[in-house]
Write a protein that holds these residues in place. Structure first.
Motif, PDB file in Angstrom:
ATOM      1  N   GLY A  19     -44.391  -2.687 -51.066  1.00  0.00           N
ATOM      2  CA  GLY A  19     -44.762  -3.269 -49.519  1.00  0.00           C
ATOM      3  C   GLY A  19     -45.281  -2.198 -48.691  1.00  0.00           C
ATOM      4  O   GLY A  19     -44.821  -1.208 -48.730  1.00  0.00           O
ATOM      5  N   ARG A  20     -46.150  -2.550 -47.892  1.00  0.00           N
ATOM      6  CA  ARG A  20     -46.984  -1.422 -47.083  1.00  0.00           C
ATOM      7  C   ARG A  20     -46.703  -1.929 -45.434  1.00  0.00           C
ATOM      8  O   ARG A  20     -47.717  -1.250 -44.739  1.00  0.00           O
ATOM      9  N   HIS A  21     -46.063  -2.660 -45.079  1.00  0.00           N
ATOM     10  CA  HIS A  21     -45.946  -3.079 -43.798  1.00  0.00           C
ATOM     11  C   HIS A  21     -45.647  -2.200 -42.457  1.00  0.00           C
ATOM     12  O   HIS A  21     -46.506  -2.139 -41.628  1.00  0.00           O
ATOM     13  N   ASP A  22     -44.657  -1.139 -42.891  1.00  0.00           N
ATOM     14  CA  ASP A  22     -44.469  -0.076 -41.899  1.00  0.00           C
ATOM     15  C   ASP A  22     -45.692   0.765 -41.866  1.00  0.00           C
ATOM     16  O   ASP A  22     -46.084   1.230 -40.696  1.00  0.00           O
ATOM     17  N   GLU A  23     -46.208   0.956 -43.159  1.00  0.00           N
ATOM     18  CA  GLU A  23     -47.473   1.894 -42.954  1.00  0.00           C
ATOM     19  C   GLU A  23     -48.518   1.204 -42.103  1.00  0.00           C
ATOM     20  O   GLU A  23     -49.319   1.985 -41.238  1.00  0.00           O
ATOM     21  N   HIS A  24     -48.599  -0.177 -42.312  1.00  0.00           N
ATOM     22  CA  HIS A  24     -49.855  -0.812 -41.512  1.00  0.00           C
ATOM     23  C   HIS A  24     -49.541  -0.882 -39.888  1.00  0.00           C
ATOM     24  O   HIS A  24     -50.529  -0.749 -39.061  1.00  0.00           O
ATOM     25  N   ARG A  25     -48.071  -0.899 -39.801  1.00  0.00           N
ATOM     26  CA  ARG A  25     -47.915  -0.811 -38.318  1.00  0.00           C
ATOM     27  C   ARG A  25     -48.157   0.302 -37.803  1.00  0.00           C
ATOM     28  O   ARG A  25     -48.682   0.513 -36.794  1.00  0.00           O
ATOM     29  N   ALA A  26     -47.882   1.396 -38.356  1.00  0.00           N
ATOM     30  CA  ALA A  26     -48.164   2.787 -37.673  1.00  0.00           C
ATOM     31  C   ALA A  26     -49.659   2.980 -37.507  1.00  0.00           C
ATOM     32  O   ALA A  26     -50.108   3.547 -36.835  1.00  0.00           O
ATOM     33  N   ALA A 267     -77.687   2.360 -30.220  1.00  0.00           N
ATOM     34  CA  ALA A 267     -76.371   2.785 -30.123  1.00  0.00           C
ATOM     35  C   ALA A 267     -76.036   4.262 -30.350  1.00  0.00           C
ATOM     36  O   ALA A 267     -76.868   4.550 -31.601  1.00  0.00           O
ATOM     37  N   LYS A 268     -75.196   5.067 -30.181  1.00  0.00           N
ATOM     38  CA  LYS A 268     -74.670   6.212 -30.592  1.00  0.00           C
ATOM     39  C   LYS A 268     -73.599   5.995 -31.241  1.00  0.00           C
ATOM     40  O   LYS A 268     -72.633   5.544 -30.497  1.00  0.00           O
ATOM     41  N   VAL A 269     -73.233   6.564 -32.462  1.00  0.00           N
ATOM     42  CA  VAL A 269     -72.047   6.283 -33.198  1.00  0.00           C
ATOM     43  C   VAL A 269     -71.178   7.425 -33.333  1.00  0.00           C
ATOM     44  O   VAL A 269     -71.915   8.685 -33.938  1.00  0.00           O
ATOM     45  N   ARG A 270     -69.912   7.502 -33.219  1.00  0.00           N
ATOM     46  CA  ARG A 270     -69.007   8.539 -33.537  1.00  0.00           C
ATOM     47  C   ARG A 270     -67.895   8.218 -34.360  1.00  0.00           C
ATOM     48  O   ARG A 270     -67.432   7.261 -34.149  1.00  0.00           O
ATOM     49  N   GLU A 271     -67.746   8.877 -35.574  1.00  0.00           N
ATOM     50  CA  GLU A 271     -66.454   8.784 -36.437  1.00  0.00           C
ATOM     51  C   GLU A 271     -65.098   9.239 -35.999  1.00  0.00           C
ATOM     52  O   GLU A 271     -65.373  10.365 -35.344  1.00  0.00           O
ATOM     53  N   VAL A 272     -64.291   8.508 -35.891  1.00  0.00           N
ATOM     54  CA  VAL A 272     -62.917   8.766 -35.574  1.00  0.00           C
ATOM     55  C   VAL A 272     -61.925   8.891 -36.712  1.00  0.00           C
ATOM     56  O   VAL A 272     -61.716   7.599 -37.209  1.00  0.00           O
ATOM     57  N   ALA A 273     -61.394   9.698 -37.342  1.00  0.00           N
ATOM     58  CA  ALA A 273     -60.508   9.589 -38.426  1.00  0.00           C
ATOM     59  C   ALA A 273     -59.157   9.248 -37.942  1.00  0.00           C
ATOM     60  O   ALA A 273     -58.591   9.570 -36.904  1.00  0.00           O
ATOM     61  N   LEU A 274     -58.377   8.322 -38.837  1.00  0.00           N
ATOM     62  CA  LEU A 274     -56.908   8.078 -38.626  1.00  0.00           C
ATOM     63  C   LEU A 274     -55.870   8.665 -39.627  1.00  0.00           C
ATOM     64  O   LEU A 274     -56.354   8.929 -40.702  1.00  0.00           O
ATOM     65  N   GLU A 275     -54.886   8.972 -39.213  1.00  0.00           N
ATOM     66  CA  GLU A 275     -54.072   9.842 -40.093  1.00  0.00           C
ATOM     67  C   GLU A 275     -52.758   9.236 -40.298  1.00  0.00           C
ATOM     68  O   GLU A 275     -51.818   9.989 -41.035  1.00  0.00           O
ATOM     69  N   LYS A 276     -52.128   8.080 -39.696  1.00  0.00           N
ATOM     70  CA  LYS A 276     -51.238   7.470 -39.874  1.00  0.00           C
ATOM     71  C   LYS A 276     -50.708   6.871 -41.707  1.00  0.00           C
ATOM     72  O   LYS A 276     -49.545   6.765 -42.040  1.00  0.00           O
TER      73      LYS A 276
END
Length: 382
Positions: A19-26, A267-276
């Motif tokens: 399961g990945r519930h904690d991962e999804h929460r983060a 529109a002007k678009v900017r990518e933002v990485a997620l690390e959790k």
């Protein structure tokens, strides 16, 4: 105004029995943090909030809580159903979350009945947002057509009818408003992330970029898990998934998009990485080599290809060395000679090997379609 565009959360996903519930929460709290830090005015969630059509109460609670956090401070939030979602379940949410200012669309609606959402952004711009939830081919291609038409004709029928629906919802776009479109599905030429397992991708049910008019400043798409821009008369983007859903996506960088837009200007678009989210990684080597690399792998989920002669308890030994190992395979060079002979002739070969051989022989994309088959096989076999 500023927009946060996200999609394909797949809350409730189970990876090789984990399961990945904690991962999804983060990950979702990290996403909420981006919305706060960027002070966005609108959040677009372009489908596949859940991984299955029957999400657990725990998964539903996590998603609803995240949507409420995204709504704080007066942000507008627009959510639509993807192909993994239960559209009727989202329709149950619709009046409840609507009372809190969260716009939820499980089903297609006429422009004056919720298909075109109009509001004034916190920054003062008037906004028109056309919402097109996932459209199943079963609702577009009739039974008679399935019998009498070719696959290419089915695809054309789907694209044509989707285009007519999009035209009906966007015909009211004007030059003095921020005009947005959001939907969930496949555009031809899009690069798959590896985890899109649905038949609508495999069998190429698609819509055309011409469905998005030049009067739109931005089209926010979900479904393909790799973040990418698509060609068209207006800026068209897939946000990608904020979490790699399986090992076919281990090279993807999870993230979201921040979009800045005003009336009459693309529109002007900017990518933002997620690390959790945890990293998904494939590693290969002998037991000694695997042990030596263990400290550098951190808490990643692992697919391990072990280069050792087969023996009882080998997989257990690997998992002791690498607690994150979810899948342990034997390197082909160390498989018994009898197995290699059967594989060479095709006898006794597993379905994954046979599918990849077919794809290679027919000139198909072995990596992408092979990953799709792996996920489908995992879902069917558990």
């Amino acid at each position: 105004m500023k927009i946060l565009h996200t999609a394909d959360w797949h809350v409730g996903k189970v990876l090789k029995g984990r399961g990945r519930h904690d991962e999804h929460r983060a990950v979702l709290w990290e996403l909420v943090g981006v919305a706060r830090r960027e002070d966005v005015d609108l959040v677009l969630v372009a489908g596949d909030l859940f991984d299955t059509s029957a999400p657990t109460p725990e998964s539903q609670g996590l998603v609803v809580n995240a949507l409420m956090q995204l709504r704080e401070g007066g942000r507008e939030v627009v959510v639509l159903a993807g192909n993994h979602d239960n559209a009727q379940l989202l329709e149950v949410y619709r009046p409840v979350l609507g009372a809190l200012g969260i716009h939820v669309s499980g089903l297609f609606r006429r422009p004056d009945q919720g298909g075109l959402i109009e509001f004034t952004a916190r920054t003062g711009e008037p906004v028109k947002c056309a919402v097109l939830p996932f459209l199943s081919h079963r609702h577009v291609v009739r039974a008679a057509e399935l019998i009498t038409e070719t696959a290419a004709e089915h695809n054309r029928s789907y694209a044509d009818r989707f285009g007519r629906l999009a035209e009906a919802l966007t015909s009211g776009f004007t030059g003095d408003t921020v005009n947005l479109v959001t939907t969930h599905g496949t555009l031809p030429g899009g690069k798959m992330g590896g985890g899109e397992r649905q038949a609508q991708t495999i069998f190429s049910y698609y819509f055309e970029s011409t469905a998005f008019p030049p009067t739109a400043q931005y089209a926010a798409l979900g479904h393909l898990h790799r973040r990418q821009q698509m060609p068209g008369a207006c800026p068209i983007w897939y946000s990608g998934s904020p979490i790699a859903v399986d090992f076919g996506e281990e090279k993807n960088q999870p993230g979201v998009l921040i979009v800045e837009v005003e009336p009459g200007v693309p529109a002007k678009v900017r990518e933002v990485a997620l690390e959790k989210a945890k990293t998904l990684t494939t590693v290969t080597g002998s037991l000694d080599r695997l042990e030596a690399m263990a400290a550098d792998l951190g808490d990643a989920w692992l697919r391990v290809v072990v280069a050792e002669k087969p023996r009882a308890g080998l997989a257990d030994t690997v998992r002791e060395l690498l607690p994150g190992a979810l899948q342990v395979d034997l390197h082909p060079d160390f498989r018994p000679a009898s197995v290699r002979r059967r594989q060479a002739t095709g006898a006794g070969r597993g379905p994954r090997d046979l599918v990849r051989e077919y794809l290679a022989a027919s000139g198909k994309d072995v990596e992408a379609l092979g990953a799709l088959f792996d996920r489908l096989h995992d879902e069917v076999t558990g």
